[in-house]
Write an enzyme that holds these catalytic residues in place. Structure first.
Site, PDB file in Angstrom:
ATOM      1  N   ARG A  75      30.181  29.744 -20.176  1.00  0.00           N
ATOM      2  CA  ARG A  75      31.137  30.701 -20.704  1.00  0.00           C
ATOM      3  C   ARG A  75      30.390  31.966 -21.103  1.00  0.00           C
ATOM      4  NH1 ARG A  75      34.294  28.428 -18.400  1.00  0.00           N
ATOM      5  NH2 ARG A  75      36.225  27.380 -19.031  1.00  0.00           N
TER       6      ARG A  75
ATOM      7  N   GLU B 114      35.830  39.027 -19.881  1.00  0.00           N
ATOM      8  CA  GLU B 114      36.358  39.028 -18.514  1.00  0.00           C
ATOM      9  C   GLU B 114      37.785  39.557 -18.476  1.00  0.00           C
ATOM     10  OE1 GLU B 114      35.996  35.121 -16.847  1.00  0.00           O
ATOM     11  OE2 GLU B 114      33.881  34.979 -17.336  1.00  0.00           O
TER      12      GLU B 114
ATOM     13  N   HIS C  33      33.515  35.012 -11.655  1.00  0.00           N
ATOM     14  CA  HIS C  33      33.960  33.723 -12.198  1.00  0.00           C
ATOM     15  C   HIS C  33      34.569  32.854 -11.093  1.00  0.00           C
ATOM     16  CE1 HIS C  33      35.437  31.591 -16.092  1.00  0.00           C
ATOM     17  NE2 HIS C  33      35.064  30.716 -15.168  1.00  0.00           N
TER      18      HIS C  33
END
Length: 313
Positions: free
Chosen positions: A233, A262, A280
């Site tokens: 993360r 993000e 991602h």
């Protein structure tokens, strides 16, 4: 027979959205002009929620869902959920573990190789015409035989370690507690692991316990020959400290699939040539995403039928 009412917080794949809508009476919260006003008026109707590690849910939303009993989430991350509040209210949460282990581990290995051998940078070198102009591309660094430190030896971390065996990489890991029966050496001191490692790969959960776990001190310990790879993360890394470390040569490079905010990626990161940036895509294969979607539906179906989730957090 009327269909069960399901609240869906955010969109997933078109196929998943169709399958969910075919089986249940779905209310798409992201399509509401005033989402909280919608919940204020209709929230008591919902016992079941579908969301994801991207969208999660908020305390404000939960306050307007007095009868909610279960959340079925797409992904393994649970940091966007107010877990204390869920426990207090007895709301159960499922994730989609295991089905994405291989794809995320594959990507971690790819980021190690790319960041060390400068594959993305050399691709840009060829496309720009620099190779044809007679310029030489700088040397990269070998991956085989290098020391791999894993932060968070869970399912995905184990899968990364298994792949590293094919590269003859010695492996050590950092967890709060040693993993019983693990063949890899446990290092309780994160700084010691960073000093030892050539590659430091992050596969730990997000959340408060790991927020900015990788800070300036850890990056300095990793050193000017070390590489950081993050498939965990974005919150695990102090992004400002990482940018400074990359700019000043404190570390050799990095491979990142996740970021603090993000989908916003700092311009300073995007300008650097010694970092590989991915959007991602850790679980982003056709096969894995379908398995994840199937598991969300299976969890929802099981809870409605039995009151129990297949893969509870």
């Amino acid at each position: 027979m009327s269909k069960a009412k399901v609240l869906q917080i955010g969109p997933l794949s078109e196929r998943f959205n169709r399958e969910l809508a075919a089986q249940y009476e779905v209310s798409a919260l992201w399509q509401q002009t005033e989402p909280l006003a919608f919940l204020h008026e209709h929230g008591e109707q919902f016992i079941y929620m579908v969301s994801s590690a991207r969208f999660g849910c908020t305390a404000d939303q939960l306050a307007l869902l007095p009868n909610l009993r279960a959340i079925c989430s797409f992904g393994v991350g649970y940091d966007p959920y107010p877990l204390d509040l869920l426990r207090e209210r007895g709301i159960v949460l499922s994730t989609t573990p295991d089905v994405l282990n291989d794809c995320v581990a594959d990507l971690a290995m790819g980021l190690m190789i790319d960041s060390a051998r400068c594959m993305s940078a050399s691709d840009r070198f060829v496309r720009s015409g620099d190779w044809g102009s007679g310029a030489s591309f700088p040397l990269g660094r070998r991956v085989s035989g290098k020391r791999l430190g894993i932060v968070g030896l869970g399912r995905i971390g184990e899968a990364v370690a298994q792949r590293a065996a094919g590269f003859a990489m010695p492996v050590r890991y950092h967890n709060r507690r040693a993993v019983t029966g693990s063949p890899y050496q446990h290092e309780p001191d994160l700084l010691a692991l960073a000093r030892w490692a050539d590659f430091l790969v992050l596969t730990c959960p997000g959340g408060k316990a790991t927020h900015h776990l990788i800070n300036a001190e850890v990056l300095e310990a990793l050193g000017p020959d070390g590489f950081l790879v993050n498939v965990a993360r974005g919150s695990v890394v102090d992004e400002a400290a990482l940018i400074k470390a990359l700019q000043t040569g404190v570390v050799a490079g990095a491979g990142l699939d996740v970021y603090e905010h993000e989908p916003q990626v700092p311009g300073a990161l995007r300008e650097l040539g010694n970092v590989v940036l991915l959007p991602h895509i850790g679980s982003g294969s056709v096969e894995t995403r379908q398995q994840m979607a199937d598991l969300v539906l299976d969890n929802l179906r099981a809870f409605i039928a039995t009151g129990k989730l297949l893969t509870p957090l």
